[in-house]
Write an enzyme that holds these catalytic residues in place. Structure first.
Site: not given
Length: 394
Positions: A49, A141
Site C-alpha cells: 500500500d 498490494e
C-alpha cells in the site's frame, strides 16, 4: 502453487522472484494460515500500500512535471531551477486517488487474471471471498509488497511492476496517445477469449538471438534498451519480440509491433466488432470508446436551452466529430436525454459508414517507433528451445 502457476504470475507482473515462497505468501489469506499455519499476506499488503502510493506519485510527477533547468532556454544566471508541474495539487490528488482506489486495483487483478490463485481457508472458499473487491485490492498490494522485499526495495523494479500491473496509461483519458497494450489485450480477448501472454528478459540474452521473432532493425547493443519483452496472442502461432528502456516500455513496443502486423494482415477487428450492442443508453460512452481506439477524434457536444409555448424547457444538443463532416441534432426536455439521442444518431452513422481502417494517426504513431518490419517464428520453434513460459494451451 505449481511451477506453471509461478511462471504465469511472474510473467503477468513482469518480475521474477528470487524467493518464490515470498510470491506464494502474497496469495495466502489469513483464513488459510489460521487453519494450516504459516504466514499470511497482511503485512505484505501494508508494505505494498505504501509502496504503491510512492510509485504512483513518482509516475504522476514524471508525467506532468519537470525542472525548469530541463528546458533548452534555461538561463541559470537569471532563473531558479525550480520544479514545475502542469497539474496543480488538487488535480494530482484526484489522479492519484483514481489510480489507487479499490475499484481500480480490483479491476486490474481481474485483467491480470490473478484472483483465482488466492490460497484460502475453507470459510473463504465457501463464501467466494476471492470475488470481493477488497480482497482483490489486498492481493494487488500484497504482490507489490512481496516485490519490494524480494528486490530489496529496488525502485526501478518496483516502478516496472506497478506500471505493468496498473497500466496507468489507460486511466489518463485526456491523453490521446494510442494505448497499444489495451488494444492488443482487447483484440486477444475478443478473438480467443484469453489474455495475451508476456515474458520479460533482462537485457538481450544470447539464447534469444536465434529463430525467435524479432524486429527488422537488429538489436545493436544500445545500453539504454535494457529489457526484452516477448508476446504471444492467444492461439495465434506467432511470437513477437521488442525492446525498451524499461519492462513497461518494452511491453508497449511489442504491443505496437503486434498491432502493426495485425493491421498489415487485415486481422484487426472491424468497427462493428468493437461495439457488439449499440444502444441509446450507452451511446455516449460507446462513441468515446471508438474514439479512444482511434477511429475518429473525441466527440463534442453543443447545447442550447429554449422554452416551448407553455414555458417548459427544451434542450437542443448537437453532436460533432471533427473528422466526420456530418453532425446530428436531438431535442428533449432534459439535457442528458438530448445528448444521448444525438450521440446515438452519430453512433449509428459511424457504425454504418466508418468502414475504413483506423485513422491515419495510428500509422503515424507506428512509424515513429522505427520498426519497419518484422520476422516471425512459430510457437513450435520456441518450444524446441525448451522455453516453457508460453505453455501450449495458453
Amino acid at each position: 502453487m505449481e511451477k506453471e502457476d509461478f511462471i504465469f504470475i511472474q510473467d503477468q507482473i513482469g518480475y521474477n522472484f528470487q524467493n518464490t515462497d515470498l510470491l506464494q505468501q502474497a496469495f495466502i489469506r489469513r483464513s488459510y494460515s489460521k487453519e494450516y499455519g504459516g504466514e499470511d499476506n497482511e503485512v505484505l499488503e501494508f508494505i505494498g500500500d505504501k509502496v504503491l502510493d510512492l510509485i504512483v506519485v513518482k509516475l504522476l510527477t514524471e508525467k506532468y512535471g519537470c525542472f525548469i533547468g530541463d528546458y533548452e532556454d534555461f538561463n541559470p544566471n537569471e532563473e531558479f531551477d525550480e520544479f514545475v508541474c502542469s497539474k496543480n495539487e488538487a488535480e494530482l490528488t484526484e489522479l492519484k486517488k483514481k489510480l489507487v482506489q479499490k475499484k481500480t486495483l480490483a479491476e486490474r487483478i481481474d485483467v491480470l487474471n490473478l484472483s483465482d490463485y488466492l490460497i484460502m481457508g475453507n470459510s473463504d472458499i465457501q463464501n467466494n471471498i476471492n470475488e470481493e473487491i477488497s480482497v482483490k485490492e489486498d492481493l494487488f498490494e500484497a504482490i507489490i509488497g512481496a516485490v519490494a522485499l524480494d528486490s530489496d526495495w529496488d525502485m526501478e523494479e518496483l516502478q516496472d511492476v506497478v506500471q505493468i500491473m496498473l497500466d496507468p496509461d489507460s486511466y489518463f483519458k485526456e491523453d490521446m496517445d494510442v494505448n497499444y497494450v489495451e488494444l492488443i489485450q482487447e483484440w486477444t480477448l475478443k478473438r480467443y477469449g484469453m489474455l495475451p501472454r508476456y515474458h520479460f528478459e533482462k537485457a538481450y540474452p544470447a539464447a534469444l538471438l536465434t529463430n525467435l521473432a524479432t524486429i527488422s532493425t537488429p538489436y545493436n547493443g544500445n545500453p539504454e534498451l535494457k529489457h526484452t519483452c516477448l508476446l504471444k496472442l492467444g492461439k495465434l502461432d506467432k511470437i513477437f519480440r521488442s525492446f525498451g528502456t524499461s519492462k513497461n516500455e518494452a511491453r508497449k513496443a511489442v504491443c505496437a509491433l503486434a498491432y502493426q502486423v495485425l493491421e498489415r494482415n487485415n486481422m484487426l477487428l472491424s468497427i462493428r466488432d468493437e461495439i457488439p450492442n449499440p444502444n441509446i443508453n450507452d451511446a455516449i460512452s460507446q462513441l468515446e470508446i471508438l474514439a479512444r481506439r482511434g477511429y475518429f477524434s473525441i466527440p463534442y457536444y453543443e447545447f442550447e436551452q429554449k422554452y416551448d409555448t407553455e414555458g417548459n424547457p427544451v434542450w437542443n444538443c448537437v453532436c460533432h466529430i471533427t473528422d466526420i463532416s456530418k453532425h446530428f441534432c436531438a431535442k428533449s426536455s432534459s439535457k442528458k436525454s438530448a445528448k444521448k439521442q444525438a450521440a446515438y444518431q452519430m453512433l449509428k452513422y459511424t457504425l454504418d459508414n466508418k468502414t475504413e481502417a483506423k485513422i491515419e494517426r495510428i500509422g503515424e504513431k507506428s512509424s515513429a517507433l522505427s520498426y519497419s518490419g518484422i520476422t516471425l517464428t512459430t510457437l513450435a520453434e520456441v518450444q524446441k528451445k525448451n522455453r516453457n513460459f508460453f505453455p501450449v494451451n495458453q
